[in-house]
Design a protein around this motif. Structure first.
Motif, short mmCIF file in Angstrom:
data_model
loop_
_atom_site.label_atom_id
_atom_site.label_comp_id
_atom_site.label_asym_id
_atom_site.label_seq_id
_atom_site.Cartn_x
_atom_site.Cartn_y
_atom_site.Cartn_z
N ASN A 457 0.84 -1.11 0.16
CA ASN A 457 -0.39 0.22 -0.33
C ASN A 457 1.12 1.30 0.10
O ASN A 457 0.87 1.75 0.48
N VAL A 458 1.90 0.93 -1.10
CA VAL A 458 3.02 2.95 -1.55
C VAL A 458 2.12 3.08 -2.48
O VAL A 458 1.91 2.52 -3.84
N SER A 459 2.22 4.71 -2.34
CA SER A 459 1.97 5.44 -3.59
C SER A 459 3.67 5.88 -4.20
O SER A 459 4.06 6.61 -3.36
N ILE A 460 4.24 5.57 -4.58
CA ILE A 460 5.38 6.57 -5.57
C ILE A 460 5.63 7.45 -6.78
O ILE A 460 4.98 6.99 -7.61
N ASP A 461 5.44 8.18 -6.61
CA ASP A 461 5.29 9.89 -7.67
C ASP A 461 6.67 10.58 -7.88
O ASP A 461 7.03 11.12 -7.20
N VAL A 462 7.80 9.84 -8.25
CA VAL A 462 9.04 9.98 -9.23
C VAL A 462 8.76 10.43 -10.13
O VAL A 462 8.56 9.76 -11.23
N THR A 463 10.50 11.00 -10.30
CA THR A 463 11.07 10.90 -12.22
C THR A 463 11.76 10.05 -12.47
O THR A 463 11.66 10.19 -13.56
N GLY A 464 12.66 9.22 -11.02
CA GLY A 464 13.39 8.01 -11.53
C GLY A 464 12.57 6.63 -11.74
O GLY A 464 11.20 6.67 -11.60
N GLN A 465 13.65 5.56 -11.08
CA GLN A 465 12.37 4.29 -10.35
C GLN A 465 11.42 4.09 -9.31
O GLN A 465 12.16 4.76 -8.16
N ALA A 466 10.36 3.67 -9.35
CA ALA A 466 9.95 3.73 -8.39
C ALA A 466 10.45 2.36 -7.31
O ALA A 466 10.47 3.23 -5.94
N ILE A 467 10.54 1.85 -8.16
CA ILE A 467 11.16 0.87 -6.67
C ILE A 467 12.55 -0.16 -7.52
O ILE A 467 12.45 -0.29 -9.18
N VAL A 468 14.04 0.22 -6.83
CA VAL A 468 14.77 -0.52 -7.50
C VAL A 468 16.05 -1.17 -6.65
O VAL A 468 15.85 -1.00 -5.15
N ALA A 469 15.79 -2.59 -7.35
CA ALA A 469 16.02 -3.88 -6.47
C ALA A 469 17.64 -5.09 -6.92
O ALA A 469 17.65 -4.59 -8.14
N ASP A 470 18.27 -5.17 -5.94
CA ASP A 470 19.26 -5.72 -6.24
C ASP A 470 19.16 -7.27 -6.51
O ASP A 470 17.28 -7.35 -6.20
N ASP A 471 20.29 -8.11 -7.02
CA ASP A 471 19.57 -9.30 -6.98
C ASP A 471 19.45 -10.36 -5.92
O ASP A 471 19.16 -11.21 -5.83
N ASP A 472 19.98 -9.70 -4.06
CA ASP A 472 20.00 -10.42 -3.39
C ASP A 472 18.80 -10.43 -2.43
O ASP A 472 18.93 -10.42 -1.19
N SER A 473 18.21 -8.83 -2.72
CA SER A 473 16.46 -8.97 -2.28
C SER A 473 15.65 -10.12 -2.52
O SER A 473 15.66 -10.22 -3.63
N ASP A 474 14.66 -10.43 -1.30
CA ASP A 474 13.41 -11.14 -1.39
C ASP A 474 12.60 -9.93 -0.87
O ASP A 474 12.22 -10.29 -0.30
N VAL A 475 11.52 -9.28 -1.49
CA VAL A 475 11.08 -8.89 -1.09
C VAL A 475 9.26 -8.51 -1.55
O VAL A 475 8.83 -8.40 -2.61
N THR A 476 8.48 -9.01 -1.05
CA THR A 476 6.64 -8.85 -1.16
C THR A 476 6.31 -7.48 -2.14
O THR A 476 6.20 -6.32 -0.99
N VAL A 477 5.99 -7.48 -3.11
CA VAL A 477 5.86 -5.51 -3.21
C VAL A 477 4.41 -5.73 -3.22
O VAL A 477 3.49 -7.16 -4.45
N ARG A 478 3.00 -5.45 -2.89
CA ARG A 478 1.66 -5.29 -3.12
C ARG A 478 0.82 -3.68 -3.15
O ARG A 478 1.27 -2.94 -2.25
N ASN A 479 -0.12 -3.87 -4.06
CA ASN A 479 -0.79 -2.67 -4.02
C ASN A 479 0.21 -1.74 -4.16
O ASN A 479 0.61 -0.01 -2.96
#
Length: 496
Positions: A457-479
């Protein structure tokens, strides 16, 4: 000398350059006026209430009550030092000393700590005091000699109470403070530090340059017993220092082992931290591990950090941190980085309902500091960040061996570009109901490195990328949403 008003006064005691600010920027009077209505916390410490307008007479908490002028012969005009009168007073095991209207000069003692009674270490110490209260009755000023750089008071005792004083450091090349370390109970209330500390500092010197004055902190508090309690309330040091000073506002004694609460305080314009509360977290033999809690406080234009904590049970709540462009005093070595919060050692606590407004290019949000051997846990909730400086982060929690981060109902707004608003890694994260809206170029929302957990339940309004993750991350993103109406830090403490 006229006494400065308390934080709840409607009129400021000095011109703080309000015209330079944006009209909506939260300032110390706006914030602290609202904080003055907070519920009283004194009862939770078992401490007596304030004695504004106290009169000499009986007091059930003390065996002896003395007037420092009538009973001890102290000079209330500021011409003659009162050290001898204080020395006579502290010979009693349980005493309250009342200071009537006046100015009281305290000379430096042989140990370099002003009027000193303590028994830690070696040197000129003369033993701790027992139960001691120093209480101003009216407009009362404590002052060192002009050009002095030492405490006015250095006290270690069983129960200590210091209340209703102005501490004068307005003279050029004058810097002073109070050290108060108690075994069981500590109360420091209604103390105002008057004057910006000035001196002949060396611009951008080499580390260790002996020409740099080593200034006392305004306040060094601590509680030695684990079940001891302390309250620092309505203590104000708004004037701070000139650039290249080594002076900080508060340094919590590293032996602090009890619980210490700062309530309705202001510490602004310091070059070397506002509340430096992490020393107890160093661990044995030095760190006592005591908690440091900060509530309803205001911080403006402080270098290094506003709220620095390092022990379990410590937290910051209902506070405001502001930096203005060009207004932060540099350290003796020229560096400027202004962190709203900085968590060290085995910190396990929270920042709640904290508003941060950064217009200075070196402003930062809440950051962690880990050496890779200690677990740090942080909860950030109901906080608002306005970042107008490129590259700033609202939360950076990614050092080695961090443990867990919770960020809930966090809002990040402003014009910052480049970099990322939330930098998270090496931890289990729980990010929920957050809103990021940053308008600067090349700005990312959240970056993840070696992170697990969830973002919901996150709102992200930016000029770049909303979420940047490396290969070692295991994060669930919803809504995840691209647009949202993010609450602003700047509007939270408007003048009523």
């Amino acid at each position: 000398m006229p006494r400065k008003s308390h934080v709840t006064d409607s009129q400021s005691n000095r011109d703080r350059g309000e015209s330079r600010r944006r009209s909506q920027t939260p300032n110390r009077r706006q914030f602290l006026r609202g904080a003055a209505g907070a519920a009283a916390v004194t009862a939770g410490f078992g401490l007596s209430s304030g004695v504004s307008g106290a009169a000499v007479g009986s007091d059930p908490e003390y065996d002896v009550v003395l007037d420092i002028v009538d009973d001890l012969g102290a000079d209330p005009t500021g011409e003659e030092p009162i050290n001898d009168a204080l020395a006579e007073a502290v010979e009693y095991d349980s005493v309250k000393v009342v200071f009537p209207d006046g100015e009281y000069l305290i000379e430096n003692g042989p140990g370099g700590d002003g009027f000193a009674r303590w028994d830690f270490g070696t040197g000129e110490e003369e033993g701790r005091v027992g139960d001691l209260a120093l209480v101003g009755d009216g407009n009362v000023t404590l002052t060192p000699p002009d050009g002095g750089r030492h405490n006015v008071l250095t006290l270690w005792g069983r129960d200590l109470r210091i209340e209703n004083f102005t501490v004068d450091q307005t003279a050029h090349d004058t810097s002073t403070g109070i050290t108060a370390v108690a075994e069981d109970r500590l109360l420091v209330r209604d103390v105002h530090y008057d004057g910006k500390v000035t001196g002949d500092y060396v611009e951008v010197p080499a580390p260790g340059d002996e020409r740099i004055p080593d200034d006392p902190h305004c306040l060094i508090p601590g509680i030695l017993e684990e079940d001891g309690t302390g309250l620092i309330e309505n203590v104000r040091a708004p004037d701070g220092v000139e650039p290249f000073s080594r002076k900080g506002a508060v340094w919590v004694n590293f032996l602090h082992a009890g619980d210490l609460l700062f309530n309705r305080c202001e510490f602004s314009n310091f070059a070397d931290n506002a509340i430096y509360g992490s020393p107890p977290g160093q661990g044995p033999p030095l760190g006592g591990g005591g908690s440091v809690r900060v509530e309803n406080c205001y911080f403006e234009n402080n270098n290094v950090s506003a709220i620095r904590l390092g022990t379990p049970g410590s937290y910051a709540k209902n506070c405001t941190v502001v930096t203005e462009a060009g207004e932060i005093p540099a350290t003796p070595w020229g560096a400027i980085t202004s962190r709203a919060g900085w968590v060290w050692y085995e910190f396990d606590g929270s920042f709640e309902n904290v508003d941060v407004v950064h217009d200075h290019p070196a402003g930062q949000g809440i950051l962690d500091h880990s050496d890779g051997t200690q677990d740090v846990a942080l909860e950030v909730k109901n906080c608002r960040f306005e970042l107008n400086n490129d590259g700033a982060t609202a939360i950076r929690f990614s050092d080695p061996s961090v443990e867990r981060l919770s960020a809930k109902n966090v809002s990040v707004t402003g014009e910052a570009g480049d970099g990322t608003a939330l930098v998270l890694g090496n931890a289990e994260i729980d990010v929920k109901n957050c809103c990021v809206s940053q308008t600067g170029e090349n700005r990312d929302g959240i970056s993840l490195s070696n992170a697990t957990g969830s973002i919901r339940n996150v709102s992200i309004d930016v000029t770049g990328q909303a979420i940047v993750a490396d290969d070692d991350s295991d994060v669930t993103v919803r809504n995840l949403h691209e647009r949202g109406n993010c609450p602003s830090a700047r509007s939270q403490h408007s003048l009523q």
